[in-house]
Scaffold this motif. Sequence first.
Motif, mmCIF file in Angstrom:
data_model
loop_
_atom_site.group_PDB
_atom_site.id
_atom_site.type_symbol
_atom_site.label_atom_id
_atom_site.label_comp_id
_atom_site.label_asym_id
_atom_site.label_seq_id
_atom_site.Cartn_x
_atom_site.Cartn_y
_atom_site.Cartn_z
ATOM 1 N N LYS A 12 0.432 0.678 -3.664
ATOM 2 C CA LYS A 12 0.646 -0.559 -2.905
ATOM 3 C C LYS A 12 -0.273 -0.615 -1.688
ATOM 4 C CE LYS A 12 4.264 -3.307 -0.687
ATOM 5 N NZ LYS A 12 5.681 -3.350 -0.225
ATOM 6 N N ALA A 13 -0.422 0.521 -1.016
ATOM 7 C CA ALA A 13 -1.281 0.570 0.166
ATOM 8 C C ALA A 13 -2.749 0.354 -0.204
ATOM 9 C CB ALA A 13 -1.107 1.910 0.886
ATOM 10 N N LEU A 14 -3.171 0.874 -1.354
ATOM 11 C CA LEU A 14 -4.553 0.661 -1.798
ATOM 12 C C LEU A 14 -4.841 -0.829 -1.985
ATOM 13 C CD1 LEU A 14 -5.352 3.407 -4.485
ATOM 14 C CD2 LEU A 14 -5.904 3.413 -2.071
ATOM 15 N N GLN A 15 -3.829 -1.570 -2.355
ATOM 16 C CA GLN A 15 -4.004 -3.001 -2.621
ATOM 17 C C GLN A 15 -3.881 -3.857 -1.364
ATOM 18 O OE1 GLN A 15 -1.037 -3.847 -5.594
ATOM 19 N NE2 GLN A 15 -1.860 -2.350 -7.039
ATOM 20 N N GLU A 16 -3.124 -3.391 -0.372
ATOM 21 C CA GLU A 16 -2.779 -4.255 0.751
ATOM 22 C C GLU A 16 -3.346 -3.839 2.100
ATOM 23 O OE1 GLU A 16 1.470 -4.479 0.736
ATOM 24 O OE2 GLU A 16 1.578 -5.447 -1.246
ATOM 25 N N TYR A 65 -7.807 -3.286 -2.267
ATOM 26 C CA TYR A 65 -7.969 -4.283 -1.217
ATOM 27 C C TYR A 65 -9.390 -4.853 -1.247
ATOM 28 C CZ TYR A 65 -7.842 -6.453 3.407
ATOM 29 O OH TYR A 65 -7.898 -7.351 4.432
ATOM 30 N N ASN A 66 -9.496 -6.156 -1.398
ATOM 31 C CA ASN A 66 -10.789 -6.848 -1.382
ATOM 32 C C ASN A 66 -11.796 -6.237 -2.374
ATOM 33 O OD1 ASN A 66 -12.282 -8.987 -0.390
ATOM 34 N ND2 ASN A 66 -13.240 -7.770 1.215
ATOM 35 N N ASP A 67 -11.265 -5.664 -3.473
ATOM 36 C CA ASP A 67 -12.109 -5.035 -4.506
ATOM 37 C C ASP A 67 -13.032 -3.958 -3.935
ATOM 38 O OD1 ASP A 67 -11.127 -6.234 -6.750
ATOM 39 O OD2 ASP A 67 -12.609 -7.833 -6.807
ATOM 40 N N MET A 68 -12.521 -3.189 -2.966
ATOM 41 C CA MET A 68 -13.352 -2.163 -2.317
ATOM 42 C C MET A 68 -13.813 -1.078 -3.284
ATOM 43 S SD MET A 68 -11.360 -1.863 1.350
ATOM 44 C CE MET A 68 -12.242 -0.406 1.910
ATOM 45 N N ALA A 69 -13.047 -0.845 -4.362
ATOM 46 C CA ALA A 69 -13.448 0.172 -5.338
ATOM 47 C C ALA A 69 -14.699 -0.235 -6.114
ATOM 48 C CB ALA A 69 -12.308 0.450 -6.315
#
Length: 477
Positions: free
Chosen positions: A283-287, A322-326
């Motif tokens: 969840k944290a990776l996404q938000e 988050y914001n497609d950082m990956a």
Amino acid sequence: MADKDLYKVCAVEVKRQIWQDNQALFGDEVSPLLKQYIVEKENALFSTDLSVLHNFFSPSPKTRRQGEVVLKLTQMIGRSVKLYDMVLQFLRTLFLRTRNVHYCTLRAELLMSLHDLDVSEICSVDPCHKFTWCLDACIREKFVDAKRARELQGFLDGVKKGQEQVLGDLSMILCDPFATNTLVLSTVRNLQELVSQDALPRDSPDLLLQLRMLSLGQGAWDMIDSQVFKEPRLELDLVTKFLPSMLALVVDDYTFNVDQKLPPMEDKVPVTYPSSLPESFTKALQENRVACELGLYYILHITKQRNKNALQRLLPALVETYNDMAFSDVFLHLFTGSFTLLSDEFGAEEFCNAVFDGFFLTSFSSKENVHRHILRLILHLHHKILPSRLESLIKTLEPSKQQTSEAVKELYTQLMEKLDSQKKSPAQPAEPPSLDLPLHTVAVPAAVPPAALTPTHTPTTLTPTPTPAHTPSPTPM
């Protein structure tokens, strides 16, 4: 400009006087250099030379400041505070327009280039000078030690009321990918120490400061865009939920490795590697952008350790970040380079499925940069990839005629040419050793029959055979 020919032959000292009163003309001179700088950075990120040791972040800060663009801009500015301010304004405007973080790098490099030349007229009036100087030393060492952490904290705490606008420039300097890289590497190192000390993240002042600076850097665009110069608040869940869940992953990995080293016992139940992830982590990776940055660097960390189990566990979490950082160029550049340490694993179908189907191929059709990074990876590791898998990848990644850029087509052409050249000239079998080559003296027992002396393969090293005590002295060959 009345006489363009006369302007062209003017010395740079004369041009500076003209530029100070003609911002548009100065902008015309600077614009090609800024474009060149961005192209150079992007070329470095898309380099086909994949390596975990020599990557985008390998050059030292001083080496980077010797680049053509930085040197030219430094010369153009000279000791003029007005021209320096103009360049900074150009960089802020372009950063806002494009969100390209390389403009943040140039902002820091330009200031430190003037510092190297001891241009006190500019360094003394830039409120970010000492902060940037201290951070530059950390970037050189790729670590923020306790002493420098206190200095950096002093600069941040020293921003006075009415001077909050300096936070915009400080955030831009901290948004520089080289600064982010140093801060996150330091944070991951601190987390490892916390595991060994059985301590919690909230009890580490150095860790909290690194998170504070990461948060300020990650919020640079929002701050400059909104013109609300206020340090972003560090989210409590980042420290109390996300970081403990990340430490739990480290402990899971350590526990599994210790269990594998224990001697087998009759009543021992086999331990399988965990496959799921804590919900607070995904969840944290996404938000949360800071959590996402830390999570991505943790994945780089375990990939460099050749930890296949942990990597396959974490890969599914990268699809939504988050914001497609990956799928950013900086992360994919480092990630593809790290795969060179796991090259032998690409011979397994399960690993290929996890890497390609589970991550890369989920977005390559909609993101051209991902398409390019996959081709970079295959260009380097094609000989290690399972042949049947390689064939399907080549079909999937074939550029479409309408939508694909020239850069993708060029990479794909390089890959096909490399594969074709290998088909036409397969590896030659090793030739038998020539009988004309001189051989070193080798001791051979007299009782050995002649047939035993016939070489059946190419020897790598000729070592003397010890003479048995009961045989006569050997006859040299």
